[in-house]
Scaffold this active site. Sequence first.
Site, PDB file in Angstrom:
ATOM      1  CG  ASN A   1      -0.803  -5.002   1.030  1.00 60.79           C
ATOM      2  OD1 ASN A   1      -1.060  -3.703   1.580  1.00 60.79           O
ATOM      3  ND2 ASN A   1      -0.877  -6.163   1.809  1.00 60.79           N
TER       4      ASN A   1
ATOM      5  CG  ASP B   1      -6.859  -5.546   8.283  1.00 60.12           C
ATOM      6  OD1 ASP B   1      -6.525  -5.482   7.086  1.00 60.12           O
ATOM      7  OD2 ASP B   1      -6.167  -6.355   9.401  1.00 60.12           O
TER       8      ASP B   1
END
Length: 235
Positions: free
Chosen positions: A60, A12
Amino acid sequence: MKPLNHVAIILDGNGRWAQAQNKSRTYGHKEGMKKIFDTVLYAKQNNIKHITLFCFSTENWNRPEQEVKYLMNFPKNEFSKKNLKKYQDNGIKLCWIGRRNKVPIECKQVIENFENETKNQSDIILNIAFDYGSSEELVNSVKNVLNDYVVNKKVINSLEFKDIYNNLYTANQPPVDLLIRTGGEQRISNFLLLQCAYAEFYFTKTFWPDFNNNHFESAIKEYNNRNRRFGQIKE
Ligand code: IPE
Ligand code: MG
């Protein structure tokens, strides 16, 4: 040193890393994805046999179209014919965990071809979590189990947890020992929920494109100092 069979990483911070230097988010993804190979090699040097990297989640898809498109191209770059030899020479076996029927067909073919070309490698398994989410994985597993029950006319009462666990995308792989998340957030984001039942969690503020072997080493050191009791009273 504790047994460390399986490390999972939530990569991330690509976007914030890029934005901090006035670059586009996709530049952050590009630089981030370059870190994958070295991270796997470092895992191998540390005798880790399974590493799972979270590269694209089932959630996503809700990002801007252009960013999704860029991320769908990542397998083509990383798992290209050009890179095959270095993966093979280092004994890396690729395994795709995630939903396979929603990603573009060329992308699916690229990953499946790389899986096939590395299927005899055995130093380390690299699980690439791509269009992966634990909820989708669980539904998929339960569908397989139900199908088996219907076809083989089994009684519902014979159901055991292992039936569900062995139908996850990570079937035949050990549970996660150490979960690392870069980028400063402290959450699990629908990643390997069942496989992480007794995982040790390690959070670092380092953005993924900056993550290097020293950071990885710190995570492993901390893991070795944890007291893993698995619900019992001593290790
Ligand atoms: C992680 O970085 C890359 C993916 C899993 C797609 P992000 O894109 O989430 O980066 P931030 O969190 O916005 O900085
Ligand atoms: Mg993020």
